[in-house]
Design a protein around this motif. Structure first.
Motif, PDB file in Angstrom:
ATOM      1  N   PRO A 105      53.922  56.117  -0.881  1.00 32.64           N
ATOM      2  CA  PRO A 105      54.593  56.094  -2.189  1.00 32.64           C
ATOM      3  C   PRO A 105      55.838  56.994  -2.182  1.00 32.64           C
ATOM      4  O   PRO A 105      55.870  58.020  -1.496  1.00 32.64           O
ATOM      5  CB  PRO A 105      53.539  56.654  -3.151  1.00 32.64           C
ATOM      6  N   LYS A 106      56.854  56.610  -2.935  1.00 34.04           N
ATOM      7  CA  LYS A 106      58.096  57.372  -2.980  1.00 34.04           C
ATOM      8  C   LYS A 106      57.864  58.800  -3.437  1.00 34.04           C
ATOM      9  O   LYS A 106      58.441  59.729  -2.873  1.00 34.04           O
ATOM     10  CB  LYS A 106      59.117  56.684  -3.889  1.00 34.04           C
ATOM     11  N   TRP A 107      57.004  59.003  -4.427  1.00 32.16           N
ATOM     12  CA  TRP A 107      56.782  60.366  -4.931  1.00 32.16           C
ATOM     13  C   TRP A 107      56.231  61.263  -3.826  1.00 32.16           C
ATOM     14  O   TRP A 107      56.581  62.435  -3.742  1.00 32.16           O
ATOM     15  CB  TRP A 107      55.847  60.370  -6.151  1.00 32.16           C
ATOM     16  N   LEU A 108      55.382  60.691  -2.932  1.00 36.70           N
ATOM     17  CA  LEU A 108      54.824  61.472  -1.840  1.00 36.70           C
ATOM     18  C   LEU A 108      55.894  61.769  -0.789  1.00 36.70           C
ATOM     19  O   LEU A 108      55.969  62.870  -0.244  1.00 36.70           O
ATOM     20  CB  LEU A 108      53.644  60.716  -1.221  1.00 36.70           C
ATOM     21  N   ASP A 109      56.763  60.789  -0.535  1.00 37.39           N
ATOM     22  CA  ASP A 109      57.876  61.002   0.391  1.00 37.39           C
ATOM     23  C   ASP A 109      58.810  62.083  -0.128  1.00 37.39           C
ATOM     24  O   ASP A 109      59.260  62.950   0.627  1.00 37.39           O
ATOM     25  CB  ASP A 109      58.632  59.682   0.604  1.00 37.39           C
ATOM     26  N   ASP A 110      59.109  62.050  -1.427  1.00 37.53           N
ATOM     27  CA  ASP A 110      59.983  63.065  -2.027  1.00 37.53           C
ATOM     28  C   ASP A 110      59.370  64.454  -1.889  1.00 37.53           C
ATOM     29  O   ASP A 110      60.055  65.416  -1.531  1.00 37.53           O
ATOM     30  CB  ASP A 110      60.244  62.754  -3.506  1.00 37.53           C
ATOM     31  N   LEU A 111      58.084  64.562  -2.183  1.00 36.67           N
ATOM     32  CA  LEU A 111      57.399  65.844  -2.088  1.00 36.67           C
ATOM     33  C   LEU A 111      57.381  66.348  -0.642  1.00 36.67           C
ATOM     34  O   LEU A 111      57.637  67.526  -0.374  1.00 36.67           O
ATOM     35  CB  LEU A 111      55.972  65.716  -2.636  1.00 36.67           C
ATOM     36  N   ALA A 112      57.110  65.463   0.297  1.00 32.88           N
ATOM     37  CA  ALA A 112      57.091  65.839   1.716  1.00 32.88           C
ATOM     38  C   ALA A 112      58.473  66.280   2.167  1.00 32.88           C
ATOM     39  O   ALA A 112      58.620  67.280   2.883  1.00 32.88           O
ATOM     40  CB  ALA A 112      56.596  64.675   2.561  1.00 32.88           C
ATOM     41  N   ALA A 113      59.518  65.559   1.745  1.00 29.80           N
ATOM     42  CA  ALA A 113      60.885  65.921   2.125  1.00 29.80           C
ATOM     43  C   ALA A 113      61.260  67.290   1.577  1.00 29.80           C
ATOM     44  O   ALA A 113      61.863  68.104   2.278  1.00 29.80           O
ATOM     45  CB  ALA A 113      61.866  64.859   1.642  1.00 29.80           C
ATOM     46  N   SER A 114      60.877  67.568   0.331  1.00 29.87           N
ATOM     47  CA  SER A 114      61.224  68.869  -0.258  1.00 29.87           C
ATOM     48  C   SER A 114      60.470  70.015   0.420  1.00 29.87           C
ATOM     49  O   SER A 114      60.908  71.155   0.386  1.00 29.87           O
ATOM     50  CB  SER A 114      60.957  68.867  -1.768  1.00 29.87           C
ATOM     51  N   ASN A 115      59.353  69.699   1.075  1.00 29.77           N
ATOM     52  CA  ASN A 115      58.588  70.717   1.801  1.00 29.77           C
ATOM     53  C   ASN A 115      58.840  70.664   3.311  1.00 29.77           C
ATOM     54  O   ASN A 115      58.127  71.312   4.083  1.00 29.77           O
ATOM     55  CB  ASN A 115      57.097  70.548   1.518  1.00 29.77           C
ATOM     56  N   LYS A 116      59.851  69.883   3.706  1.00 31.49           N
ATOM     57  CA  LYS A 116      60.249  69.764   5.111  1.00 31.49           C
ATOM     58  C   LYS A 116      59.065  69.413   6.028  1.00 31.49           C
ATOM     59  O   LYS A 116      58.857  70.020   7.077  1.00 31.49           O
ATOM     60  CB  LYS A 116      60.941  71.030   5.594  1.00 31.49           C
ATOM     61  N   VAL A 117      58.286  68.434   5.616  1.00 32.82           N
ATOM     62  CA  VAL A 117      57.122  67.996   6.379  1.00 32.82           C
ATOM     63  C   VAL A 117      57.583  67.168   7.587  1.00 32.82           C
ATOM     64  O   VAL A 117      58.433  66.283   7.455  1.00 32.82           O
ATOM     65  CB  VAL A 117      56.159  67.167   5.491  1.00 32.82           C
ATOM     66  N   ASN A 118      57.013  67.455   8.741  1.00 28.29           N
ATOM     67  CA  ASN A 118      57.271  66.685   9.953  1.00 28.29           C
ATOM     68  C   ASN A 118      56.230  65.568   9.997  1.00 28.29           C
ATOM     69  O   ASN A 118      55.065  65.796  10.326  1.00 28.29           O
ATOM     70  CB  ASN A 118      57.162  67.593  11.185  1.00 28.29           C
ATOM     71  N   TYR A 119      56.658  64.345   9.665  1.00 30.12           N
ATOM     72  CA  TYR A 119      55.732  63.221   9.595  1.00 30.12           C
ATOM     73  C   TYR A 119      55.012  62.967  10.915  1.00 30.12           C
ATOM     74  O   TYR A 119      53.815  62.686  10.931  1.00 30.12           O
ATOM     75  CB  TYR A 119      56.470  61.935   9.182  1.00 30.12           C
ATOM     76  N   SER A 120      55.727  63.041  12.011  1.00 30.92           N
ATOM     77  CA  SER A 120      55.119  62.771  13.316  1.00 30.92           C
ATOM     78  C   SER A 120      53.986  63.747  13.602  1.00 30.92           C
ATOM     79  O   SER A 120      52.906  63.352  14.033  1.00 30.92           O
ATOM     80  CB  SER A 120      56.160  62.846  14.427  1.00 30.92           C
ATOM     81  N   HIS A 121      54.231  65.009  13.345  1.00 24.30           N
ATOM     82  CA  HIS A 121      53.210  66.024  13.612  1.00 24.30           C
ATOM     83  C   HIS A 121      51.981  65.808  12.714  1.00 24.30           C
ATOM     84  O   HIS A 121      50.838  65.841  13.188  1.00 24.30           O
ATOM     85  CB  HIS A 121      53.786  67.425  13.394  1.00 24.30           C
ATOM     86  N   VAL A 122      52.227  65.584  11.434  1.00 25.03           N
ATOM     87  CA  VAL A 122      51.119  65.389  10.490  1.00 25.03           C
ATOM     88  C   VAL A 122      50.302  64.152  10.866  1.00 25.03           C
ATOM     89  O   VAL A 122      49.062  64.195  10.883  1.00 25.03           O
ATOM     90  CB  VAL A 122      51.646  65.284   9.038  1.00 25.03           C
ATOM     91  N   LEU A 123      50.993  63.062  11.200  1.00 25.16           N
ATOM     92  CA  LEU A 123      50.280  61.835  11.553  1.00 25.16           C
ATOM     93  C   LEU A 123      49.474  62.026  12.843  1.00 25.16           C
ATOM     94  O   LEU A 123      48.321  61.592  12.930  1.00 25.16           O
ATOM     95  CB  LEU A 123      51.256  60.671  11.708  1.00 25.16           C
TER      96      LEU A 123
END
Length: 142
Positions: A105-123
C-alpha cells in the motif's frame, strides 16, 4: 554432475580481436582483445554454459579430443583446453541477486521511505525468518 570439466576451445585470431567457441557446446561463444582476456572469457563462458545445462537438466556431452577438432585450415585458429572448477561458480550463481517486484500500500511505502527502510534487507530477513533459515545453515556451517 561433475565438479571439474575440461573442454577444447577454438580460438580464432583476427585483426579486431579473438573469438572463442566450444565445438562440443553449441551456443557457447565469447570474444576478447588479448590472449589473457580470451582465456579468462573462455573460462567464464564455459562455466556459465555448463551451469545453464546443469540447471536445465541437460546431458553434458563428453568433450572431444583436441587433435580431433577440425580447423578451417587458416593459421589464425588454435585449439586449447579450458578447465573450469564448478563449485565456486555454482556458489556464486546461487548467491547472485535477483530482482523481484512487490506490491505494498502507498501509505506503507511512504512510511518506509520516511524511515529510510532498506526494502531488500527487510525482505531478506523476513524470508529467512518465515522459512526458518539462517545464513550459516544455508552455506553448510555449524
Amino acid at each position: 554432475m561433475k565438479d571439474r570439466y575440461v573442454f577444447p576451445a577454438v580460438l580464432d585470431f583476427a585483426d579486431d580481436g579473438i573469438s572463442v567457441e566450444f565445438p562440443d557446446l553449441p551456443g557457447a561463444f565469447t570474444d576478447a582483445q588479448t590472449d589473457e582476456q580470451a582465456l579468462e572469457m573462455a573460462k567464464d563462458c564455459l562455466a556459465l554454459h555448463l551451469y545453464g545445462m546443469e540447471e536445465d537438466g541437460e546431458d553434458i556431452p563428453q568433450p572431444s579430443r583436441p587433435f580431433r577438432i577440425e580447423l578451417d585450415g587458416a593459421r589464425t585458429q588454435a585449439v586449447t583446453l579450458v578447465e573450469v572448477w564448478m563449485p565456486p561458480f555454482r556458489n556464486k550463481m546461487s548467491n547472485r541477486s535477483v530482482k523481484k517486484t512487490l506490491t505494498i500500500p502507498k501509505w506503507l511505502d511512504d512510511l518506509a521511505a520516511s524511515n529510510k527502510v532498506n526494502y531488500s534487507h527487510v525482505l531478506q530477513e523476513a524470508l529467512k525468518s518465515e522459512l526458518g533459515v539462517n545464513e550459516r545453515e544455508r552455506i553448510g556451517g555449524k
